[in-house]
Design an enzyme around this catalytic site. Structure first.
Site, short mmCIF file in Angstrom:
data_model
loop_
_atom_site.label_atom_id
_atom_site.label_comp_id
_atom_site.label_asym_id
_atom_site.label_seq_id
_atom_site.Cartn_x
_atom_site.Cartn_y
_atom_site.Cartn_z
N THR A 35 -4.44 8.08 -4.99
CA THR A 35 -4.52 8.25 -3.54
C THR A 35 -3.41 9.19 -3.07
OG1 THR A 35 -5.43 6.03 -3.36
CG2 THR A 35 -4.55 6.99 -1.34
N GLU A 83 0.83 -1.21 0.00
CA GLU A 83 0.00 0.00 0.00
C GLU A 83 0.86 1.26 0.00
OE1 GLU A 83 -2.79 0.28 -1.13
OE2 GLU A 83 -4.23 0.61 0.47
N1 LIG Z 1 -1.51 -4.61 -8.39
C1 LIG Z 1 -1.88 -3.33 -8.42
N2 LIG Z 1 -3.20 -3.03 -8.38
C2 LIG Z 1 -3.60 -1.73 -8.43
N3 LIG Z 1 -2.77 -0.68 -8.51
C3 LIG Z 1 -1.44 -0.94 -8.53
C4 LIG Z 1 -0.96 -2.26 -8.50
N4 LIG Z 1 0.40 -2.21 -8.53
C5 LIG Z 1 0.74 -0.91 -8.61
N5 LIG Z 1 -0.35 -0.14 -8.61
C6 LIG Z 1 -0.38 1.33 -8.72
O1 LIG Z 1 -1.07 1.88 -7.59
C7 LIG Z 1 -1.81 3.04 -8.00
C8 LIG Z 1 -3.29 2.86 -7.65
O2 LIG Z 1 -3.43 2.90 -6.28
P1 LIG Z 1 -4.31 4.00 -5.56
O3 LIG Z 1 -3.99 5.33 -6.15
O4 LIG Z 1 -4.15 3.78 -4.09
O5 LIG Z 1 -5.76 3.60 -6.04
P2 LIG Z 1 -6.82 2.60 -5.41
O6 LIG Z 1 -7.73 3.45 -4.64
O7 LIG Z 1 -7.52 2.04 -6.59
O8 LIG Z 1 -6.08 1.61 -4.61
C9 LIG Z 1 -1.65 3.17 -9.50
O9 LIG Z 1 -0.62 4.12 -9.73
C10 LIG Z 1 -1.17 1.80 -9.93
O10 LIG Z 1 -0.36 1.82 -11.07
N1 LIG Z 2 -7.46 6.39 3.98
C1 LIG Z 2 -6.98 6.40 2.63
C2 LIG Z 2 -7.79 5.40 1.84
C3 LIG Z 2 -7.47 5.35 0.36
O1 LIG Z 2 -8.39 4.46 -0.25
P1 LIG Z 2 -8.34 4.13 -1.81
O2 LIG Z 2 -9.40 3.09 -2.01
O3 LIG Z 2 -8.64 5.40 -2.51
O4 LIG Z 2 -6.95 3.61 -2.07
C4 LIG Z 2 -7.17 7.81 2.07
O5 LIG Z 2 -8.29 8.32 2.18
O6 LIG Z 2 -6.19 8.39 1.58
#
Ligand SMILES: Nc1ncnc2c1ncn2[C@@H]1O[C@H](COP(=O)(O)OP(=O)(O)O)[C@@H](O)[C@H]1O
Ligand SMILES: N[C@@H](CCOP(=O)(O)O)C(=O)O
Length: 306
Positions: free
Chosen positions: A181, A128
């Site tokens: 995020t 994460e």
């Molecule tokens: N296995 C994966 N699944 C999803 N996102 C990934 C993965 N590996 C790397 N990433 C990267 O993480 C980011 C998405 O995560 P985030 O912004 O937290 O969105 P979400 O809310 O969908 O988790 C993107 O930049 C994506 O390329």
């Molecule tokens: N507490 C985090 C949760 C992010 O959730 P996502 O599903 O958007 O990855 C935040 O609010 O930044």
């Protein structure tokens, strides 16, 4: 056992008042993953279907969390991972979390379950951190434990499992824009006024109490976010319109799912959730923004072998 197939569900983090601590697990959507043992040590991602994501283990959250686990367990084999992605990255329903949790859950099963759910969450937090720049566990905990969870602390990691009132349903509306995020975190203030903090922690406490006592009226009065939503809602077009149409039709609450752009609506009863889904669809239908919606029960089981 040399191979395992798992379902890793989507999750809603924050639940309005509980930024970085509260979350719940969805029934309707999740990723699938196949993980198998290999003679060669290390982690290889061999297949990704659904979305374009990095194959290098160090750049994919599934690889990073798996590397954290094997770095600790030091098994005499390696693992290859196939990811069948249904949860769109950056959609706000825990796409990265589902991958990060999925790989460690599967490897733990293949190793004969040396780790408990809290330890698995700890390994998955490394994944994460790659996606969001922060080791938050509010998506991981409900995905791994199921139901509603509260992350009491991250160091040391302590997760509380909360009860799920049986008539609770959730509707998700996802406008087709991507919010990273990491970017949605960067716009938040570093300090907050005391009066807002008081309102927020009263809401977290009362929401937790309401879940324990099946008090839907109190759930309704607790689903309010005076700290994060005011900053993030500007990233989501028509957020206020969706919220007011959901509340007008009798939803318990409506807020940003995780860091957005998905919006979640909680309702008492499945029919009310369907009514809400129809009502909020009309908001984006009038615009040129593409969107999808779905309604889900709360998944109390969490990640599972399929
Ligand atoms: N296995 C994966 N699944 C999803 N996102 C990934 C993965 N590996 C790397 N990433 C990267 O993480 C980011 C998405 O995560 P985030 O912004 O937290 O969105 P979400 O809310 O969908 O988790 C993107 O930049 C994506 O390329
Ligand atoms: N507490 C985090 C949760 C992010 O959730 P996502 O599903 O958007 O990855 C935040 O609010 O930044």
């Amino acid at each position: 056992m040399n191979e395992i197939k798992i379902f890793s569900p989507a999750t809603v983090a924050n639940v309005s008042c509980g930024f970085d601590v509260l979350g719940f697990c969805l029934d309707a959507i999740g990723d699938e993953m196949v993980v198998r043992k290999t003679k060669e040590k290390g982690i290889k991602i061999t297949k990704i279907e659904g979305y374009d994501l990095p194959f290098e283990a160090e750049k994919n959250v599934a690889g990073v969390s798996a590397l954290a686990l094997i770095g600790h367990a030091n098994p005499d084999c390696g693992f290859e991972i196939e990811i069948y992605k249904n949860i769109k990255p950056g959609s706000g329903i825990g796409s990265s979390s589902a991958s990060a949790a999925g790989s460690v859950f599967a490897i733990n099963e293949l190793l004969g379950k040396p780790y408990n759910k809290t330890q698995l969450t700890n390994f998955a937090m490394k994944g994460e951190a790659l996606a969001s720049g922060s080791e938050h566990a509010d998506n991981l905990a409900p995905g791994i434990f199921g139901g509603f969870t509260l992350v009491k602390s991250t160091v040391p990691l302590e997760i509380l499992e909360l009860p799920t009132p049986s008539q609770l349903y959730v509707t998700i509306i996802h406008p087709q824009i991507e919010i990273k995020t990491s970017e949605a975190r960067a716009i938040l203030p570093k300090e907050i006024p005391l009066k807002d903090a008081i309102t927020q922690w009263a809401n977290v406490g009362s929401l937790v109490h309401a879940l324990h006592t099946n008090d839907y009226n109190l759930i309704q009065r607790s689903l309010q976010d005076v700290i994060v939503e005011p900053y993030r809602k500007s990233l989501i077009p028509y957020f206020e319109d969706v919220k007011s149409s959901a509340l007008k039709i009798g939803a318990l609450g409506c807020g940003i799912s995780g860091s957005g752009p998905s919006i979640f609506v909680l309702t008492k009863g499945k029919q009310k959730a369907k009514d809400v889904e129809e009502a909020i669809k009309t908001v984006y239908s009038k615009t040129d923004i593409e969107f999808y919606t779905f309604t889900s029960a709360i998944n109390t089981e969490g990640i599972k072998i399929i």
